[in-house]
Write a protein that holds these residues in place. Structure first.
Motif, short mmCIF file in Angstrom:
data_model
loop_
_atom_site.label_atom_id
_atom_site.label_comp_id
_atom_site.label_asym_id
_atom_site.label_seq_id
_atom_site.Cartn_x
_atom_site.Cartn_y
_atom_site.Cartn_z
N LEU A 47 -24.13 -19.35 59.89
CA LEU A 47 -25.01 -20.44 59.49
C LEU A 47 -24.24 -21.54 58.76
O LEU A 47 -24.50 -22.74 58.97
CB LEU A 47 -26.13 -19.91 58.59
CG LEU A 47 -27.15 -18.99 59.27
CD1 LEU A 47 -28.15 -18.46 58.25
CD2 LEU A 47 -27.87 -19.72 60.40
N ARG A 48 -23.29 -21.15 57.90
CA ARG A 48 -22.47 -22.16 57.23
C ARG A 48 -21.61 -22.93 58.22
O ARG A 48 -21.39 -24.13 58.06
CB ARG A 48 -21.59 -21.49 56.17
CG ARG A 48 -22.37 -21.01 54.96
CD ARG A 48 -21.53 -20.12 54.07
NE ARG A 48 -22.29 -19.60 52.95
CZ ARG A 48 -21.94 -18.56 52.22
NH1 ARG A 48 -20.80 -17.92 52.50
NH2 ARG A 48 -22.71 -18.17 51.21
N GLY A 49 -21.10 -22.22 59.25
CA GLY A 49 -20.34 -22.90 60.28
C GLY A 49 -21.17 -23.92 61.04
O GLY A 49 -20.72 -25.03 61.32
N LEU A 50 -22.41 -23.52 61.39
CA LEU A 50 -23.30 -24.47 62.07
C LEU A 50 -23.61 -25.66 61.19
O LEU A 50 -23.67 -26.80 61.67
CB LEU A 50 -24.60 -23.75 62.47
CG LEU A 50 -24.48 -22.67 63.54
CD1 LEU A 50 -25.82 -21.97 63.74
CD2 LEU A 50 -23.98 -23.27 64.86
N LEU A 51 -23.81 -25.42 59.88
CA LEU A 51 -24.09 -26.53 58.97
C LEU A 51 -22.89 -27.45 58.85
O LEU A 51 -23.04 -28.68 58.82
CB LEU A 51 -24.47 -25.97 57.59
CG LEU A 51 -24.86 -26.99 56.52
CD1 LEU A 51 -26.06 -27.81 56.97
CD2 LEU A 51 -25.15 -26.29 55.19
N ALA A 52 -21.68 -26.88 58.81
CA ALA A 52 -20.47 -27.71 58.73
C ALA A 52 -20.30 -28.53 60.00
O ALA A 52 -19.94 -29.71 59.95
CB ALA A 52 -19.25 -26.83 58.49
N GLU A 53 -20.58 -27.91 61.16
CA GLU A 53 -20.49 -28.64 62.42
C GLU A 53 -21.49 -29.79 62.46
O GLU A 53 -21.19 -30.89 62.93
CB GLU A 53 -20.74 -27.70 63.59
CG GLU A 53 -19.64 -26.66 63.79
CD GLU A 53 -19.98 -25.67 64.89
OE1 GLU A 53 -21.05 -25.85 65.52
OE2 GLU A 53 -19.20 -24.74 65.12
N ARG A 54 -22.69 -29.56 61.95
CA ARG A 54 -23.71 -30.61 61.93
C ARG A 54 -23.29 -31.75 61.03
O ARG A 54 -23.48 -32.93 61.36
CB ARG A 54 -25.04 -30.02 61.47
CG ARG A 54 -26.18 -31.02 61.50
CD ARG A 54 -27.48 -30.36 61.11
NE ARG A 54 -28.59 -31.31 61.11
CZ ARG A 54 -29.84 -31.01 60.79
NH1 ARG A 54 -30.13 -29.77 60.43
NH2 ARG A 54 -30.77 -31.94 60.82
N ARG A 55 -22.72 -31.42 59.87
CA ARG A 55 -22.26 -32.47 58.96
C ARG A 55 -21.15 -33.30 59.59
O ARG A 55 -21.12 -34.52 59.46
CB ARG A 55 -21.77 -31.85 57.66
CG ARG A 55 -22.89 -31.29 56.78
CD ARG A 55 -22.32 -30.61 55.55
NE ARG A 55 -23.38 -30.11 54.68
CZ ARG A 55 -23.17 -29.36 53.60
NH1 ARG A 55 -21.92 -29.01 53.26
NH2 ARG A 55 -24.19 -28.94 52.86
N GLU A 56 -20.23 -32.62 60.26
CA GLU A 56 -19.15 -33.34 60.92
C GLU A 56 -19.69 -34.25 62.02
O GLU A 56 -19.22 -35.38 62.21
CB GLU A 56 -18.13 -32.35 61.50
CG GLU A 56 -17.33 -31.61 60.46
CD GLU A 56 -16.45 -32.54 59.65
OE1 GLU A 56 -16.01 -33.57 60.20
OE2 GLU A 56 -16.21 -32.24 58.46
N ALA A 57 -20.70 -33.76 62.75
CA ALA A 57 -21.29 -34.60 63.80
C ALA A 57 -21.97 -35.82 63.21
O ALA A 57 -21.86 -36.93 63.73
CB ALA A 57 -22.29 -33.77 64.61
#
Length: 219
Positions: A199-209
């Motif tokens: 979940l943290r990885g998905l959140l980090a990917e979303r922030r980067e996007a």
């Protein structure tokens, strides 16, 4: 967290909770059974909410570094343990609004304050790696212990098993604790922690996007 934040409208949930607590208090005060009072005060919401709110405020208080607390860590730990023991001894004689965990709040707060910036053998003992693993799995332990106990109780009632001696009682307690703790560790390290990382990885990917879109739109 809404209560501990600086939101201008935090009076709204404060008012709602106050009205709810007063209404529940009036309901319980007029002719309700001891079991109803115990259930609603201890297991349902009010005392648990107070404990949660105190925990949130304590976390906010401990967020900045407070090295001065280290000077009083030993007395705070001792006072906290003493207050918890006194609360356990006085609980059978306390008024029913205190039948939940409210009696333990002062001692718990002092104990946490003492341990957060603590020194000494007790803090060193709690910092051992295997105890840290048990602490990491406490949430999984909390979630899994009741289903396991209910299932074991159902099996014992169905089969007709009874505990008739203190040695057998202690053996059952130790065995059940081992089973529950093992299940909690497996759930924590095989499911909870990997899910958190995912979940943290998905959140980090979303922030980067979002940052990429923002930088492309506003160079």
């Amino acid at each position: 967290m809404f209560f501990a934040s600086g939101n201008r409208r935090r009076w709204v949930p404060v008012s709602v909770v106050t009205v709810y607590a007063l209404g529940l208090g009036l309901f319980l005060w007029h002719g309700q059974s001891d079991y109803t009072r115990l259930y609603l005060v201890s297991w349902f919401a009010p005392s648990r909410f107070v404990e949660f709110l105190v925990g949130v405020l304590l976390a906010v208080f401990l967020a900045p570094s407070r090295p001065k607390l280290a000077d009083v860590s030993g007395p705070a730990q001792a006072a906290g343990i003493a207050l918890i023991i006194i609360a356990a001894m006085c609980r059978p004689y306390a008024a029913w609004p205190l039948a939940g965990g409210i009696l333990y709040v002062p001692g718990s707060v002092l104990l946490v304050l003492g341990l957060a910036h603590g020194r000494g053998s007790f803090v060193a003992h709690l910092s051992r790696p295997w105890l840290n693993r048990l602490g990491t799995a406490t949430f999984s332990f909390y979630l899994v212990h009741m289903p396991v106990l209910r299932a074991l109780k159902g099996v014992c009632l169905h089969v007709g098993w009874e505990i008739r001696s203190w040695p057998a009682s202690w053996a059952v307690v130790i065995a059940v604790l081992a089973v529950v703790q093992t299940a909690a560790l497996l759930i924590c390290y095989w499911y909870e922690i990997p899910l958190q990382k995912r979940l943290r990885g998905l959140l980090a990917e979303r922030r980067e996007a979002v940052r990429g879109v923002t930088s492309a739109t506003f160079p």
